[in-house]
Write a protein that holds these residues in place. Structure first.
Motif, mmCIF file in Angstrom:
data_model
loop_
_atom_site.group_PDB
_atom_site.id
_atom_site.type_symbol
_atom_site.label_atom_id
_atom_site.label_comp_id
_atom_site.label_asym_id
_atom_site.label_seq_id
_atom_site.Cartn_x
_atom_site.Cartn_y
_atom_site.Cartn_z
ATOM 1 N N PHE A 243 -40.989 9.483 -57.616
ATOM 2 C CA PHE A 243 -41.177 10.219 -56.392
ATOM 3 C C PHE A 243 -41.214 9.169 -55.194
ATOM 4 O O PHE A 243 -41.587 8.091 -55.045
ATOM 5 N N PRO A 244 -40.201 9.458 -54.007
ATOM 6 C CA PRO A 244 -39.846 8.604 -53.125
ATOM 7 C C PRO A 244 -41.106 8.539 -52.308
ATOM 8 O O PRO A 244 -41.893 9.587 -52.259
ATOM 9 N N GLU A 247 -45.109 4.261 -52.627
ATOM 10 C CA GLU A 247 -45.937 2.784 -52.304
ATOM 11 C C GLU A 247 -47.167 3.309 -51.506
ATOM 12 O O GLU A 247 -48.247 2.629 -51.719
ATOM 13 N N SER A 248 -47.394 4.410 -50.693
ATOM 14 C CA SER A 248 -48.457 4.590 -49.977
ATOM 15 C C SER A 248 -49.543 5.263 -50.820
ATOM 16 O O SER A 248 -50.848 5.487 -50.361
ATOM 17 N N LEU A 249 -49.279 5.801 -51.848
ATOM 18 C CA LEU A 249 -50.329 6.498 -52.657
ATOM 19 C C LEU A 249 -51.270 5.793 -53.336
ATOM 20 O O LEU A 249 -50.994 4.540 -53.829
ATOM 21 N N LYS A 250 -52.505 5.887 -53.350
ATOM 22 C CA LYS A 250 -53.699 5.244 -53.788
ATOM 23 C C LYS A 250 -53.954 5.771 -55.112
ATOM 24 O O LYS A 250 -54.250 7.091 -55.290
ATOM 25 N N LEU A 251 -53.794 4.837 -56.206
ATOM 26 C CA LEU A 251 -54.063 5.465 -57.704
ATOM 27 C C LEU A 251 -55.405 4.710 -58.268
ATOM 28 O O LEU A 251 -55.131 3.526 -58.295
ATOM 29 N N MET A 280 -48.270 15.519 -56.709
ATOM 30 C CA MET A 280 -47.132 14.597 -56.113
ATOM 31 C C MET A 280 -46.297 15.846 -55.137
ATOM 32 O O MET A 280 -45.760 15.388 -54.142
ATOM 33 N N LYS A 281 -45.985 16.880 -55.782
ATOM 34 C CA LYS A 281 -45.020 17.673 -55.212
ATOM 35 C C LYS A 281 -45.511 18.708 -54.193
ATOM 36 O O LYS A 281 -45.110 19.143 -52.905
ATOM 37 N N ASP A 286 -47.759 14.065 -47.016
ATOM 38 C CA ASP A 286 -47.217 12.930 -47.111
ATOM 39 C C ASP A 286 -48.295 11.945 -47.889
ATOM 40 O O ASP A 286 -49.396 12.311 -48.281
ATOM 41 N N TYR A 287 -47.849 10.745 -48.369
ATOM 42 C CA TYR A 287 -48.749 9.896 -49.140
ATOM 43 C C TYR A 287 -49.400 8.883 -48.465
ATOM 44 O O TYR A 287 -49.908 8.179 -49.107
#
Length: 358
Positions: A243-244, A247-251, A280-281, A286-287
């Motif tokens: 997914f574009p 990088e902003s997603l916290k995992l 994600m979809k 936004d992330y």
């Protein structure tokens, strides 16, 4: 007794009841006969050694098994028939029996049979002590285990061949899946229809989850079990990487390290792919403030998987019972396949809890 004329007038005698001794003698004779029959017809080699390592007894089975008659063996030293490389093993076993004053078992060595062939034998020996408490001989038995050892070696070679074949199969399956994934991705890039692109994207994710599993199997020492932590960690990273803006997603991953059968890991991988892909979809506009967590634990052979996101949440109208979406139906079906249960939590985003026994 005689009278004054020397004539015998009476007899004086003493009698003793020896019935018990006769019975004991008969029982002893019967016992000796039983042991003689057992020794003479035993499938094992029965023997005794003196303090110098010379045979003082060899059962009749020696001739049947080794080709040596007992008369040839008796008086010979054990080192005359033991393989030179195994002499130390036998010497140590004899010394241990004498000095440690206890039975020595499972001593494995090779001896030369009368036809010149070498056979693998396994022996058990026990020291015999005299009245002074000193051991001056050892009695024992041994058996020819050559055939069983050869069978074990053959089985081990077959298992190695099987492992190599399975690894090659896993490698080829993984490569074929990689080809399918590339074709799906290529077809996806050529599509303008959002619905079609979504279907192809989901299909690519499912193929990727299985591809990662086969890649792990190919690199693993086992073809039937894998570390769930290793598999899930790699899988989650690969899925999110599609997914574009990820990088902003916290995992957050909190996964216990334990082994599971590939029969369980395969459907679990697809389930995790569906959950992450849906989040994600659909969960985030936004992330920038997005968070996904995956917690896996096992207690008393029961596994619990908790997946959460902090997105917009799942409507109350959506459930596994009434969903028309293929993804939800697939998750429900695969959970049932592993004998598990799944529930939905709707506070602070969306959560899925899966539990099953292993």
């Amino acid at each position: 007794m005689r009278n004054d004329s020397g004539e015998v007038v009476s007899i004086l005698g003493v009698t003793r009841d020896i019935s018990e001794r006769k019975r004991s003698d008969a029982a002893l004779k019967e016992s000796e006969e039983k042991y003689r029959i057992l020794v003479e017809h035993s499938s094992d080699l029965i023997w005794s050694l003196d303090s110098t390592g010379c045979f003082t007894y060899a059962s009749p089975s020696w001739e049947r098994i080794t080709g040596y008659s007992p008369s040839v063996i008796i008086g010979a030293n054990f080192n005359s028939i033991v393989h030179p490389d195994d002499l130390q093993i036998c010497t140590d076993s004899i010394n241990n029996a004498v000095h440690l004053k206890k039975m020595q078992s499972s001593t494995v060595y090779r001896i030369k049979h009368a036809d010149g062939s070498w056979h693998i034998h396994e022996a058990t020996g026990t020291p015999v002590f005299g009245p002074d408490g000193v051991s001056n001989s050892i009695v024992g038995f041994s058996r020819d285990i050559t055939e069983s050892r050869e069978a074990e070696e053959k089985i081990q070679n077959l298992l190695k061949d099987k492992e190599l074949i399975l690894k090659e199969v896993h490698h080829r399956v993984k490569n074929n899946m990689s080809t399918i994934l590339n074709l799906l991705t290529l077809q996806l890039d050529m599509q303008d229809n959002p619905h079609t692109k979504g279907v192809l994207f989901d299909a690519a994710g499912r193929v990727q989850s299985m591809m990662i599993l086969y890649d792990k199997l190919y690199r693993s020492d086992s073809e039937s079990v894998l570390s769930l932590k290793d598999y899930f960690t790699a899988l989650v990273g690969e899925i999110i990487g599609l997914f574009p803006g990820k990088e902003s997603l916290k995992l957050k991953l909190n996964i216990d390290d334990f082994m599971l059968s590939t029969k369980v890991l395969s459907p679990l991988g697809i389930i995790i792919n569906e959950l992450i892909t849906n989040s994600m979809k659909y969960a985030f506009p936004d992330y920038s403030n997005a968070m996904i967590s995956l917690t896996v634990s096992m207690k008393e052979n029961r596994v619990q998987i908790i997946f959460r996101d902090n997105g917009r949440g799942l409507p109350e109208s959506v459930s596994f019972e009434n969903s028309t979406g293929f993804g939800m139906q697939l998750i429900s079906m695969l959970t049932s396949q592993i004998g598990g249960q799944i529930s939905i939590e709707r506070e602070g985003g969306t959560g899925f809890i899966i539990e099953f026994n292993v």
